[in-house]
Design a protein around this motif. Structure first.
Motif, PDB file in Angstrom:
ATOM      1  N   MET A   1      43.932 -43.649 -28.159  1.00 26.26           N
ATOM      2  CA  MET A   1      43.204 -42.401 -28.127  1.00 26.26           C
ATOM      3  C   MET A   1      44.028 -41.341 -28.852  1.00 26.26           C
ATOM      4  O   MET A   1      45.223 -41.291 -28.713  1.00 26.26           O
ATOM      5  CB  MET A   1      42.985 -41.976 -26.687  1.00 26.26           C
ATOM      6  N   SER A   2      43.359 -40.526 -29.569  1.00 22.70           N
ATOM      7  CA  SER A   2      44.084 -39.516 -30.330  1.00 22.70           C
ATOM      8  C   SER A   2      44.515 -38.362 -29.432  1.00 22.70           C
ATOM      9  O   SER A   2      43.989 -38.156 -28.337  1.00 22.70           O
ATOM     10  CB  SER A   2      43.208 -39.024 -31.478  1.00 22.70           C
ATOM     11  N   ILE A   3      45.480 -37.618 -29.902  1.00 23.97           N
ATOM     12  CA  ILE A   3      46.006 -36.475 -29.147  1.00 23.97           C
ATOM     13  C   ILE A   3      44.909 -35.448 -28.889  1.00 23.97           C
ATOM     14  O   ILE A   3      44.850 -34.844 -27.818  1.00 23.97           O
ATOM     15  CB  ILE A   3      47.172 -35.832 -29.939  1.00 23.97           C
ATOM     16  N   LEU A   4      44.005 -35.274 -29.855  1.00 23.74           N
ATOM     17  CA  LEU A   4      42.912 -34.303 -29.699  1.00 23.74           C
ATOM     18  C   LEU A   4      42.042 -34.640 -28.493  1.00 23.74           C
ATOM     19  O   LEU A   4      41.693 -33.766 -27.703  1.00 23.74           O
ATOM     20  CB  LEU A   4      42.064 -34.262 -30.974  1.00 23.74           C
ATOM     21  N   PHE A   5      41.696 -35.916 -28.332  1.00 25.36           N
ATOM     22  CA  PHE A   5      40.863 -36.322 -27.205  1.00 25.36           C
ATOM     23  C   PHE A   5      41.602 -36.121 -25.882  1.00 25.36           C
ATOM     24  O   PHE A   5      41.002 -35.712 -24.890  1.00 25.36           O
ATOM     25  CB  PHE A   5      40.421 -37.778 -27.344  1.00 25.36           C
ATOM     26  N   ILE A   6      42.895 -36.377 -25.857  1.00 27.26           N
ATOM     27  CA  ILE A   6      43.675 -36.179 -24.641  1.00 27.26           C
ATOM     28  C   ILE A   6      43.695 -34.698 -24.266  1.00 27.26           C
ATOM     29  O   ILE A   6      43.511 -34.344 -23.097  1.00 27.26           O
ATOM     30  CB  ILE A   6      45.100 -36.731 -24.816  1.00 27.26           C
ATOM     31  N   ILE A   7      43.880 -33.827 -25.265  1.00 30.64           N
ATOM     32  CA  ILE A   7      43.879 -32.386 -25.004  1.00 30.64           C
ATOM     33  C   ILE A   7      42.519 -31.932 -24.492  1.00 30.64           C
ATOM     34  O   ILE A   7      42.429 -31.153 -23.541  1.00 30.64           O
ATOM     35  CB  ILE A   7      44.287 -31.611 -26.275  1.00 30.64           C
ATOM     36  N   ILE A   8      41.438 -32.434 -25.095  1.00 30.72           N
ATOM     37  CA  ILE A   8      40.085 -32.067 -24.657  1.00 30.72           C
ATOM     38  C   ILE A   8      39.853 -32.496 -23.208  1.00 30.72           C
ATOM     39  O   ILE A   8      39.298 -31.737 -22.406  1.00 30.72           O
ATOM     40  CB  ILE A   8      39.023 -32.673 -25.594  1.00 30.72           C
ATOM     41  N   ILE A   9      40.290 -33.686 -22.867  1.00 26.48           N
ATOM     42  CA  ILE A   9      40.099 -34.187 -21.508  1.00 26.48           C
ATOM     43  C   ILE A   9      40.891 -33.341 -20.511  1.00 26.48           C
ATOM     44  O   ILE A   9      40.382 -32.976 -19.446  1.00 26.48           O
ATOM     45  CB  ILE A   9      40.486 -35.678 -21.417  1.00 26.48           C
ATOM     46  N   VAL A  10      42.132 -32.992 -20.848  1.00 26.16           N
ATOM     47  CA  VAL A  10      42.955 -32.175 -19.950  1.00 26.16           C
ATOM     48  C   VAL A  10      42.315 -30.804 -19.751  1.00 26.16           C
ATOM     49  O   VAL A  10      42.207 -30.312 -18.617  1.00 26.16           O
ATOM     50  CB  VAL A  10      44.389 -32.046 -20.492  1.00 26.16           C
ATOM     51  N   VAL A  11      41.849 -30.188 -20.844  1.00 25.42           N
ATOM     52  CA  VAL A  11      41.199 -28.875 -20.743  1.00 25.42           C
ATOM     53  C   VAL A  11      39.926 -28.987 -19.904  1.00 25.42           C
ATOM     54  O   VAL A  11      39.649 -28.132 -19.061  1.00 25.42           O
ATOM     55  CB  VAL A  11      40.887 -28.308 -22.148  1.00 25.42           C
ATOM     56  N   ALA A  12      39.159 -30.050 -20.096  1.00 26.08           N
ATOM     57  CA  ALA A  12      37.926 -30.233 -19.332  1.00 26.08           C
ATOM     58  C   ALA A  12      38.218 -30.361 -17.846  1.00 26.08           C
ATOM     59  O   ALA A  12      37.526 -29.760 -17.016  1.00 26.08           O
ATOM     60  CB  ALA A  12      37.180 -31.465 -19.834  1.00 26.08           C
ATOM     61  N   VAL A  13      39.240 -31.128 -17.496  1.00 30.36           N
ATOM     62  CA  VAL A  13      39.579 -31.306 -16.080  1.00 30.36           C
ATOM     63  C   VAL A  13      40.062 -29.990 -15.475  1.00 30.36           C
ATOM     64  O   VAL A  13      39.660 -29.625 -14.366  1.00 30.36           O
ATOM     65  CB  VAL A  13      40.636 -32.423 -15.927  1.00 30.36           C
ATOM     66  N   VAL A  14      40.912 -29.255 -16.198  1.00 33.01           N
ATOM     67  CA  VAL A  14      41.403 -27.970 -15.691  1.00 33.01           C
ATOM     68  C   VAL A  14      40.254 -26.989 -15.491  1.00 33.01           C
ATOM     69  O   VAL A  14      40.165 -26.315 -14.460  1.00 33.01           O
ATOM     70  CB  VAL A  14      42.473 -27.383 -16.637  1.00 33.01           C
ATOM     71  N   LEU A  15      39.355 -26.913 -16.460  1.00 34.37           N
ATOM     72  CA  LEU A  15      38.212 -26.002 -16.325  1.00 34.37           C
ATOM     73  C   LEU A  15      37.296 -26.429 -15.181  1.00 34.37           C
ATOM     74  O   LEU A  15      36.756 -25.586 -14.460  1.00 34.37           O
ATOM     75  CB  LEU A  15      37.425 -25.943 -17.639  1.00 34.37           C
ATOM     76  N   ALA A  16      37.113 -27.727 -15.005  1.00 36.15           N
ATOM     77  CA  ALA A  16      36.261 -28.216 -13.923  1.00 36.15           C
ATOM     78  C   ALA A  16      36.862 -27.867 -12.562  1.00 36.15           C
ATOM     79  O   ALA A  16      36.161 -27.424 -11.655  1.00 36.15           O
ATOM     80  CB  ALA A  16      36.051 -29.717 -14.051  1.00 36.15           C
ATOM     81  N   ILE A  17      38.168 -28.044 -12.414  1.00 33.43           N
ATOM     82  CA  ILE A  17      38.833 -27.713 -11.147  1.00 33.43           C
ATOM     83  C   ILE A  17      38.769 -26.215 -10.899  1.00 33.43           C
ATOM     84  O   ILE A  17      38.449 -25.763  -9.795  1.00 33.43           O
ATOM     85  CB  ILE A  17      40.288 -28.212 -11.156  1.00 33.43           C
ATOM     86  N   THR A  18      39.064 -25.419 -11.927  1.00 32.70           N
ATOM     87  CA  THR A  18      39.011 -23.959 -11.785  1.00 32.70           C
ATOM     88  C   THR A  18      37.607 -23.509 -11.418  1.00 32.70           C
ATOM     89  O   THR A  18      37.421 -22.669 -10.537  1.00 32.70           O
ATOM     90  CB  THR A  18      39.455 -23.273 -13.093  1.00 32.70           C
ATOM     91  N   GLY A  19      36.609 -24.062 -12.076  1.00 35.14           N
ATOM     92  CA  GLY A  19      35.225 -23.697 -11.784  1.00 35.14           C
ATOM     93  C   GLY A  19      34.808 -24.095 -10.383  1.00 35.14           C
ATOM     94  O   GLY A  19      34.010 -23.414  -9.746  1.00 35.14           O
ATOM     95  N   GLY A  20      35.345 -25.201  -9.894  1.00 37.64           N
ATOM     96  CA  GLY A  20      35.008 -25.646  -8.545  1.00 37.64           C
ATOM     97  C   GLY A  20      35.665 -24.798  -7.472  1.00 37.64           C
ATOM     98  O   GLY A  20      35.105 -24.611  -6.396  1.00 37.64           O
ATOM     99  N   LEU A  21      36.855 -24.270  -7.746  1.00 36.65           N
ATOM    100  CA  LEU A  21      37.585 -23.508  -6.733  1.00 36.65           C
ATOM    101  C   LEU A  21      37.187 -22.037  -6.695  1.00 36.65           C
ATOM    102  O   LEU A  21      37.267 -21.400  -5.661  1.00 36.65           O
ATOM    103  CB  LEU A  21      39.099 -23.619  -6.987  1.00 36.65           C
TER     104      LEU A  21
END
Length: 54
Positions: A1-21
């Motif tokens: 997996m490319s670094i770009l996809f890893i960064i996108i996934i990390v940002v998505a998870v952080v935003l999802a957690i922030t949005g949930g809290l």
């Protein structure tokens, strides 16, 4: 997996957690989920196409 996809996934998870809290930032949950789905689709297309470029 490319670094770009890893960064996108990390940002998505952080935003999802922030949005949930934080209820006032509920739209971040949807942004995170959309980014996560887009990253998953892009990864699937890349893996199914047979291109293994690093």
């Amino acid at each position: 997996m490319s670094i770009l996809f890893i960064i996108i996934i990390v940002v998505a998870v952080v935003l999802a957690i922030t949005g949930g809290l934080v209820e006032s930032l509920n739209f971040l949950l949807w942004v995170g989920l959309v980014l996560l789905v887009l990253a998953a689709i892009a990864w699937l297309i890349r893996s199914m196409s047979g291109r293994n470029r690093v």
